[in-house]
Design a protein around this motif. Structure first.
Motif, PDB file in Angstrom:
ATOM      1  N   LEU A 222      43.642  30.461  41.398  1.00 21.88           N
ATOM      2  CA  LEU A 222      42.761  31.012  40.370  1.00 21.88           C
ATOM      3  C   LEU A 222      41.690  31.913  40.987  1.00 21.88           C
ATOM      4  CD1 LEU A 222      42.117  31.162  37.409  1.00 21.88           C
ATOM      5  CD2 LEU A 222      40.814  29.036  37.603  1.00 21.88           C
ATOM      6  N   ALA A 223      41.211  31.545  42.169  1.00 20.95           N
ATOM      7  CA  ALA A 223      40.187  32.360  42.844  1.00 20.95           C
ATOM      8  C   ALA A 223      40.717  33.748  43.181  1.00 20.95           C
ATOM      9  CB  ALA A 223      39.695  31.657  44.108  1.00 20.95           C
ATOM     10  N   THR A 224      41.956  33.844  43.699  1.00 21.55           N
ATOM     11  CA  THR A 224      42.500  35.172  44.022  1.00 21.55           C
ATOM     12  C   THR A 224      42.721  35.975  42.751  1.00 21.55           C
ATOM     13  OG1 THR A 224      44.095  36.336  45.424  1.00 21.55           O
ATOM     14  CG2 THR A 224      45.001  34.627  44.017  1.00 21.55           C
ATOM     15  N   GLY A 225      43.050  35.288  41.645  1.00 21.72           N
ATOM     16  CA  GLY A 225      43.173  35.974  40.365  1.00 21.72           C
ATOM     17  C   GLY A 225      41.849  36.554  39.904  1.00 21.72           C
ATOM     18  N   LEU A 226      40.762  35.786  40.068  1.00 21.66           N
ATOM     19  CA  LEU A 226      39.439  36.265  39.664  1.00 21.66           C
ATOM     20  C   LEU A 226      38.986  37.448  40.521  1.00 21.66           C
ATOM     21  CD1 LEU A 226      37.604  32.892  38.954  1.00 21.66           C
ATOM     22  CD2 LEU A 226      38.242  34.645  37.283  1.00 21.66           C
ATOM     23  N   VAL A 227      39.293  37.419  41.806  1.00 23.34           N
ATOM     24  CA  VAL A 227      38.955  38.557  42.668  1.00 23.34           C
ATOM     25  C   VAL A 227      39.706  39.806  42.199  1.00 23.34           C
ATOM     26  CG1 VAL A 227      39.110  39.484  45.017  1.00 23.34           C
ATOM     27  CG2 VAL A 227      38.406  37.116  44.663  1.00 23.34           C
ATOM     28  N   TYR A 228      40.969  39.624  41.832  1.00 25.61           N
ATOM     29  CA  TYR A 228      41.766  40.734  41.312  1.00 25.61           C
ATOM     30  C   TYR A 228      41.208  41.199  39.969  1.00 25.61           C
ATOM     31  CZ  TYR A 228      46.119  43.447  41.369  1.00 25.61           C
ATOM     32  OH  TYR A 228      47.043  44.460  41.441  1.00 25.61           O
ATOM     33  N   GLY A 229      40.700  40.238  39.180  1.00 26.62           N
ATOM     34  CA  GLY A 229      40.054  40.579  37.921  1.00 26.62           C
ATOM     35  C   GLY A 229      38.829  41.444  38.143  1.00 26.62           C
ATOM     36  N   ALA A 230      38.075  41.158  39.199  1.00 27.29           N
ATOM     37  CA  ALA A 230      36.922  41.990  39.553  1.00 27.29           C
ATOM     38  C   ALA A 230      37.370  43.406  39.895  1.00 27.29           C
ATOM     39  CB  ALA A 230      36.169  41.371  40.732  1.00 27.29           C
ATOM     40  N   LEU A 231      38.458  43.516  40.655  1.00 21.42           N
ATOM     41  CA  LEU A 231      38.977  44.836  41.013  1.00 21.42           C
ATOM     42  C   LEU A 231      39.362  45.630  39.767  1.00 21.42           C
ATOM     43  CD1 LEU A 231      40.004  46.914  43.094  1.00 21.42           C
ATOM     44  CD2 LEU A 231      42.185  45.665  43.117  1.00 21.42           C
ATOM     45  N   LEU A 325      38.181  40.187  50.275  1.00 21.82           N
ATOM     46  CA  LEU A 325      38.455  38.916  49.589  1.00 21.82           C
ATOM     47  C   LEU A 325      39.913  38.795  49.156  1.00 21.82           C
ATOM     48  CD1 LEU A 325      35.144  38.697  47.556  1.00 21.82           C
ATOM     49  CD2 LEU A 325      35.938  36.999  49.226  1.00 21.82           C
ATOM     50  N   LEU A 326      40.528  39.895  48.774  1.00 25.81           N
ATOM     51  CA  LEU A 326      41.945  39.841  48.413  1.00 25.81           C
ATOM     52  C   LEU A 326      42.796  39.472  49.628  1.00 25.81           C
ATOM     53  CD1 LEU A 326      42.364  42.891  45.985  1.00 25.81           C
ATOM     54  CD2 LEU A 326      42.618  40.461  45.440  1.00 25.81           C
ATOM     55  N   THR A 327      42.490  40.084  50.770  1.00 29.28           N
ATOM     56  CA  THR A 327      43.207  39.726  52.002  1.00 29.28           C
ATOM     57  C   THR A 327      43.016  38.249  52.333  1.00 29.28           C
ATOM     58  OG1 THR A 327      43.047  41.954  52.937  1.00 29.28           O
ATOM     59  CG2 THR A 327      43.360  40.144  54.488  1.00 29.28           C
ATOM     60  N   LEU A 328      41.787  37.774  52.242  1.00 26.51           N
ATOM     61  CA  LEU A 328      41.469  36.395  52.616  1.00 26.51           C
ATOM     62  C   LEU A 328      42.113  35.372  51.696  1.00 26.51           C
ATOM     63  CD1 LEU A 328      37.717  36.343  53.671  1.00 26.51           C
ATOM     64  CD2 LEU A 328      39.638  35.424  54.977  1.00 26.51           C
ATOM     65  N   THR A 329      41.963  35.552  50.379  1.00 23.64           N
ATOM     66  CA  THR A 329      42.485  34.547  49.448  1.00 23.64           C
ATOM     67  C   THR A 329      44.002  34.457  49.541  1.00 23.64           C
ATOM     68  OG1 THR A 329      42.387  36.220  47.682  1.00 23.64           O
ATOM     69  CG2 THR A 329      40.576  34.648  47.803  1.00 23.64           C
ATOM     70  N   VAL A 330      44.664  35.599  49.646  1.00 26.34           N
ATOM     71  CA  VAL A 330      46.125  35.592  49.774  1.00 26.34           C
ATOM     72  C   VAL A 330      46.542  34.927  51.082  1.00 26.34           C
ATOM     73  CG1 VAL A 330      48.157  37.064  50.092  1.00 26.34           C
ATOM     74  CG2 VAL A 330      46.513  37.573  48.270  1.00 26.34           C
ATOM     75  N   THR A 331      45.829  35.230  52.169  1.00 27.50           N
ATOM     76  CA  THR A 331      46.154  34.630  53.464  1.00 27.50           C
ATOM     77  C   THR A 331      46.040  33.108  53.421  1.00 27.50           C
ATOM     78  OG1 THR A 331      45.361  36.575  54.652  1.00 27.50           O
ATOM     79  CG2 THR A 331      45.523  34.544  55.904  1.00 27.50           C
ATOM     80  N   MET A 376      31.273  41.570  34.289  1.00 26.86           N
ATOM     81  CA  MET A 376      32.571  41.046  34.715  1.00 26.86           C
ATOM     82  C   MET A 376      32.643  40.917  36.234  1.00 26.86           C
ATOM     83  SD  MET A 376      34.333  40.168  32.172  1.00 26.86           S
ATOM     84  CE  MET A 376      35.802  39.822  33.142  1.00 26.86           C
ATOM     85  N   LEU A 377      32.073  41.874  36.952  1.00 24.16           N
ATOM     86  CA  LEU A 377      32.070  41.794  38.416  1.00 24.16           C
ATOM     87  C   LEU A 377      31.299  40.560  38.885  1.00 24.16           C
ATOM     88  CD1 LEU A 377      31.516  45.574  39.244  1.00 24.16           C
ATOM     89  CD2 LEU A 377      33.486  44.195  39.962  1.00 24.16           C
ATOM     90  N   PHE A 378      30.162  40.289  38.254  1.00 22.16           N
ATOM     91  CA  PHE A 378      29.387  39.108  38.625  1.00 22.16           C
ATOM     92  C   PHE A 378      30.113  37.828  38.209  1.00 22.16           C
ATOM     93  CE2 PHE A 378      26.273  35.768  37.768  1.00 22.16           C
ATOM     94  CZ  PHE A 378      25.603  35.720  38.982  1.00 22.16           C
ATOM     95  N   ALA A 379      30.652  37.803  36.994  1.00 23.25           N
ATOM     96  CA  ALA A 379      31.328  36.595  36.500  1.00 23.25           C
ATOM     97  C   ALA A 379      32.544  36.242  37.353  1.00 23.25           C
ATOM     98  CB  ALA A 379      31.742  36.795  35.039  1.00 23.25           C
ATOM     99  N   CYS A 380      33.330  37.247  37.719  1.00 27.16           N
ATOM    100  CA  CYS A 380      34.523  36.995  38.547  1.00 27.16           C
ATOM    101  C   CYS A 380      34.119  36.507  39.939  1.00 27.16           C
ATOM    102  CB  CYS A 380      35.370  38.261  38.651  1.00 27.16           C
ATOM    103  SG  CYS A 380      36.232  38.711  37.129  1.00 27.16           S
ATOM    104  N   SER A 381      33.095  37.122  40.521  1.00 24.94           N
ATOM    105  CA  SER A 381      32.631  36.714  41.852  1.00 24.94           C
ATOM    106  C   SER A 381      32.081  35.292  41.821  1.00 24.94           C
ATOM    107  CB  SER A 381      31.556  37.672  42.360  1.00 24.94           C
ATOM    108  OG  SER A 381      32.027  38.992  42.426  1.00 24.94           O
ATOM    109  N   ALA A 382      31.269  34.996  40.812  1.00 22.11           N
ATOM    110  CA  ALA A 382      30.673  33.662  40.696  1.00 22.11           C
ATOM    111  C   ALA A 382      31.739  32.606  40.434  1.00 22.11           C
ATOM    112  CB  ALA A 382      29.632  33.650  39.572  1.00 22.11           C
TER     113      ALA A 382
END
Length: 397
Positions: A222-231, A325-331, A376-382
């Motif tokens: 879910l975290a990697t999804g939220l980071v992608y949502g921020a993108l 963050l995308l690199t990290l969460t996927v890794t 949305m950028l803040f909500a996804c990051s938080a």
């Protein structure tokens, strides 16, 4: 087991897998400049032309659920070859059609086939590497991958000045078939028979579903999804914010968009460099806190007169952080997937596409203002930070 690969072999794998994983998004970015011309030739409206984008995105999402478990059962090479043969042939077929509904249907199939590359590039990398080596390889992979969204609209726009829209799909057909041949001759099977999922496709599919409910996985997925949502909050809202809100000319915005794309590439390389000094948990929490802080400043700036250069600077910082963050969460997710990397990669893709799809319209709710985008950028990051904190010490194991 991590085979010893020569530097030359690693560079080849990075280029091949980076291209493979970018082919799905390339099928969208490359033809965007041709949409007005296609709308006229198909004698249809803008909504139906936009539906050809949506159908491809739906295909990309569903295709990952097919390719991931299939590769865990039959290996990586065969699904890649089949997927890109279909991608190439469908792309060629699109160049000869005259029906908008046939275009929408074929774009759906094109998306399903293109999803093979997105899923299996991550899975092949996981077969070959783990730990910090995997982090560094994903960083290189994302660098190659990140170049395509920058250059694709430029190539498409250049082509449309000299040739009709059909040529763009002929180019996609050539790319698909060339990748299929490159996989045949230049990629060894990375998943040995004795490590494949037993019990048929149903068993592999259920094993993939089992990842979603595991306490060790679902917060990360879910975290990697939220980071992608921020993108995608940035991607979907930026054109309205900068062109409509700040009055930026289209050419200037294109340069800004490309520059921010380079920011994502730079960010993707950060985890590989930081892995020598910091653990994955330290990097994730630190970068997410930084993303929260920058997006909070962006929100607070709404209380003052709009400053274009401040917004540009803050957004650039955010896309660099998102790339890392995308690199990290996927890794982290793929490093923990020891027996069904294909299924894990598919779940990552599903989470990212779902969150990106939800975030995009929400980020545009304030029109030409950047209020919704900043929110949305803040909500996804938080949200991602809360999930990583919930995951806690498990990240380091």
């Amino acid at each position: 087991m991590e085979p010893l690969l020569s530097r030359r072999r690693q560079i080849w794998l990075t280029l091949l897998l980076g291209t493979v994983s970018a082919t799905g998004p390339l099928a969208i970015d490359l033809y965007l400049p041709a949409l007005p011309q296609m709308r006229t030739q198909f004698m249809t409206n803008a909504s139906l032309m936009q539906l050809s984008i949506t159908s491809c995105l739906v295909g990309l999402a569903l295709g990952q659920l097919i390719a991931g478990p299939f590769s865990d059962q039959y290996g990586r090479k065969k699904p890649l070859i089949i997927g890109f043969l279909i991608f190439g042939l469908v792309s060629l077929a699109i160049a000869f059609i005259h029906s908008i509904w046939l275009l929408i249907g074929l774009r759906f199939i094109q998306g399903i086939a293109g999803a093979t590359g997105q899923v299996l590039a991550r899975a092949v990398a996981r077969d070959l590497f783990s730990g910090k080596k995997l982090t560094r390889f994903y960083a290189m992979l994302n660098t190659v991958n990140g170049v395509f969204p920058i250059i694709a609209p430029i190539i498409g726009g250049f082509m449309i000045h000299y040739v009709d829209w059909e040529a763009i799909f002929v180019l996609l057909a050539f790319i698909g078939l060339a990748i299929a041949l490159a996989v045949v001759w230049g990629l060894h099977e990375t998943l040995p028979v004795n490590q494949r999922q037993a019990g048929g496709y149903k068993s592999a599919f259920l094993a993939m579903g089992g990842l979603v409910v595991q306490p060790a996985f679902w917060p990360l997925i879910l975290a990697t999804g939220l980071v992608y949502g921020a993108l995608f909050s940035y991607i979907s809202a930026s054109t309205f914010v900068f062109q409509t809100g700040f009055g930026m000319p289209p050419q200037t915005f294109s340069l800004l968009y490309a520059f921010n794309g380079l920011g994502i590439v730079v960010g993707s390389n950060l985890p590989g460099q930081l892995a020598k000094r910091f653990s994955n948990r330290q990097q994730l929490t630190g970068l997410l806190l930084a993303a929260m802080a920058v997006s909070a400043v962006l929100l607070v700036s709404l209380l003052f007169p709009a400053n274009l250069w401040l917004v540009i600077g803050l957004v650039l910082l955010l896309v660099i952080l998102i790339g890392a963050l995308l690199t990290l969460t996927v890794t982290v997710i793929m490093d923990r997937a020891t027996t069904n990397a294909g299924g894990a990669s598919a779940v990552i893709g599903l989470s990212q596409n779902a969150c990106g799809g939800i975030a995009s319209p929400l980020a545009g709710m304030s029109g030409s203002s950047y209020a919704a985008m900043a929110t949305m950028l803040f909500a996804c990051s938080a949200g991602a930070y809360g999930l990583i904190r919930f995951q806690g010490h498990h990240l380091d194991h």
